[in-house]
Design an enzyme around this catalytic site. Structure first.
Site, PDB file in Angstrom:
ATOM      1  N   HIS A  45     -21.313 -56.506 -47.936  1.00  0.00           N
ATOM      2  CA  HIS A  45     -19.939 -55.999 -48.011  1.00  0.00           C
ATOM      3  C   HIS A  45     -19.525 -55.421 -46.657  1.00  0.00           C
ATOM      4  O   HIS A  45     -20.336 -54.838 -45.946  1.00  0.00           O
ATOM      5  CB  HIS A  45     -19.812 -54.932 -49.106  1.00  0.00           C
ATOM      6  CG  HIS A  45     -18.385 -54.563 -49.361  1.00  0.00           C
ATOM      7  ND1 HIS A  45     -17.721 -53.632 -48.599  1.00  0.00           N
ATOM      8  CD2 HIS A  45     -17.484 -55.050 -50.240  1.00  0.00           C
ATOM      9  CE1 HIS A  45     -16.464 -53.553 -49.021  1.00  0.00           C
ATOM     10  NE2 HIS A  45     -16.295 -54.402 -50.018  1.00  0.00           N
ATOM     11  N   GLU A  67     -13.647 -61.719 -47.742  1.00  0.00           N
ATOM     12  CA  GLU A  67     -12.824 -60.514 -47.718  1.00  0.00           C
ATOM     13  C   GLU A  67     -12.498 -60.132 -46.278  1.00  0.00           C
ATOM     14  O   GLU A  67     -13.346 -59.533 -45.596  1.00  0.00           O
ATOM     15  CB  GLU A  67     -13.568 -59.346 -48.367  1.00  0.00           C
ATOM     16  CG  GLU A  67     -14.025 -59.597 -49.781  1.00  0.00           C
ATOM     17  CD  GLU A  67     -14.387 -58.297 -50.483  1.00  0.00           C
ATOM     18  OE1 GLU A  67     -13.679 -57.927 -51.430  1.00  0.00           O
ATOM     19  OE2 GLU A  67     -15.352 -57.643 -50.061  1.00  0.00           O
TER      20      GLU A  67
HETATM   21  P1  PGA Z   1      -9.684 -53.472 -52.052  1.00  0.00           P
HETATM   22  O1  PGA Z   1     -11.266 -53.669 -51.760  1.00  0.00           O
HETATM   23  O2  PGA Z   1      -9.363 -54.292 -53.264  1.00  0.00           O
HETATM   24  O3  PGA Z   1      -9.523 -51.998 -52.291  1.00  0.00           O
HETATM   25  O4  PGA Z   1      -8.962 -53.960 -50.849  1.00  0.00           O
HETATM   26  C1  PGA Z   1     -11.878 -54.924 -51.946  1.00  0.00           C
HETATM   27  C2  PGA Z   1     -13.330 -54.833 -51.594  1.00  0.00           C
HETATM   28  O5  PGA Z   1     -13.690 -54.103 -50.656  1.00  0.00           O
HETATM   29  O6  PGA Z   1     -14.175 -55.475 -52.244  1.00  0.00           O
END
Ligand code: PGA
Length: 232
Positions: free
Chosen positions: A88, A157
């Site tokens: 992550h 992401e």
């Molecule tokens: P967010 O986070 O939906 O608050 O942007 C997503 C994540 O970090 O998995």
């Protein structure tokens, strides 16, 4: 569709227990058949009675040992946890995990047979360089990762979209997901400011197999809307 909730450092044990009950009622009441997953903080883990999967946000690649402040599989086994988030962006950029240590962690949990949600994503300065540079950056985050592992799900992401309310254009999400599909034959989730009101359009993209949600997953009211909006 996979719809996953990453609580990060939010919700305590009591609130998580109430959330799990409420989410289970929502799933039963609405006949939800999507693949729902949640990643609560360590201290809230439990043997929940629920139809959805519960995973760990992180763990140390060891069964047990002298790793102060970490937990291993012995602690996760107690709660029947066999799913983990690896790579992550907050672990890469805030906790400063290197690609090498991430790949080691990946190998360890792969050997253990865990389901792995493996996260990749570029910071804004890379996004601004252009698509080739962006894809090169993502490729480096796939280094040392066995992409043929059967229990792998990838989450794309963009770092600049996480928790900011900013989302790439739909055509940018499509472009990156399509490029990743050329490299990875596993489900690919989109994450970064997914909300009830943008879930439908994001999930309508063919190469998007689901979403990983942070902030908007913290109440069942909001996460439930996202589950409903995600395509079957
Ligand atoms: P967010 O986070 O939906 O608050 O942007 C997503 C994540 O970090 O998995």
């Amino acid at each position: 569709m996979i719809v996953a909730a990453n609580f990060k450092t939010n919700l305590n044990r009591a609130k998580t227990a109430a959330y799990v009950k409420e989410l289970e009622s929502f799933i039963q009441a609405n006949g939800v058949t999507k693949d729902i997953r949640i990643f609560p903080p360590f201290t809230a883990l439990d043997r929940f009675e629920c139809s959805f999967k519960v995973g760990a946000q992180n763990a140390y690649p060891a069964d047990h040992g002298a790793y102060t402040g970490e937990i291993g599989t012995e602690q996760l086994d107690e709660f029947g946890i066999n799913m983990i988030l690896i790579g992550h962006s907050e672990r890469r950029h805030v906790i400063k995990e290197s690609q090498e240590s991430i790949a080691q962690k990946y190998d360890f949990f792969k050997e253990k047979g865990y389901e792995i949600v493996y996260c990749i994503g570029e910071p804004l300065e890379i996004r601004e360089l252009g698509n080739d540079e962006l894809l090169e950056y993502l490729d480096a985050q796939l280094e040392g990762i066995d992409l043929s592992y059967e229990k792998l799900v990838v989450a794309y992401e963009p770092v600049w979209a996480i928790g900011t309310g900013k989302v790439p254009t739909l055509s940018d999400i499509e472009l990156i997901h399509n490029a990743l599909k050329g490299r990875i034959s596993k489900p690919i989730l989109y994450g970064g400011s997914v909300k009830p009101d943008n879930t439908r359009e994001i999930c309508a993209i063919d190469s998007v197999d689901g979403v990983l949600v942070g902030g908007a997953s913290l109440t069942v009211e909001s996460f439930g809307k996202i589950i409903t909006e995600a395509k079957e």
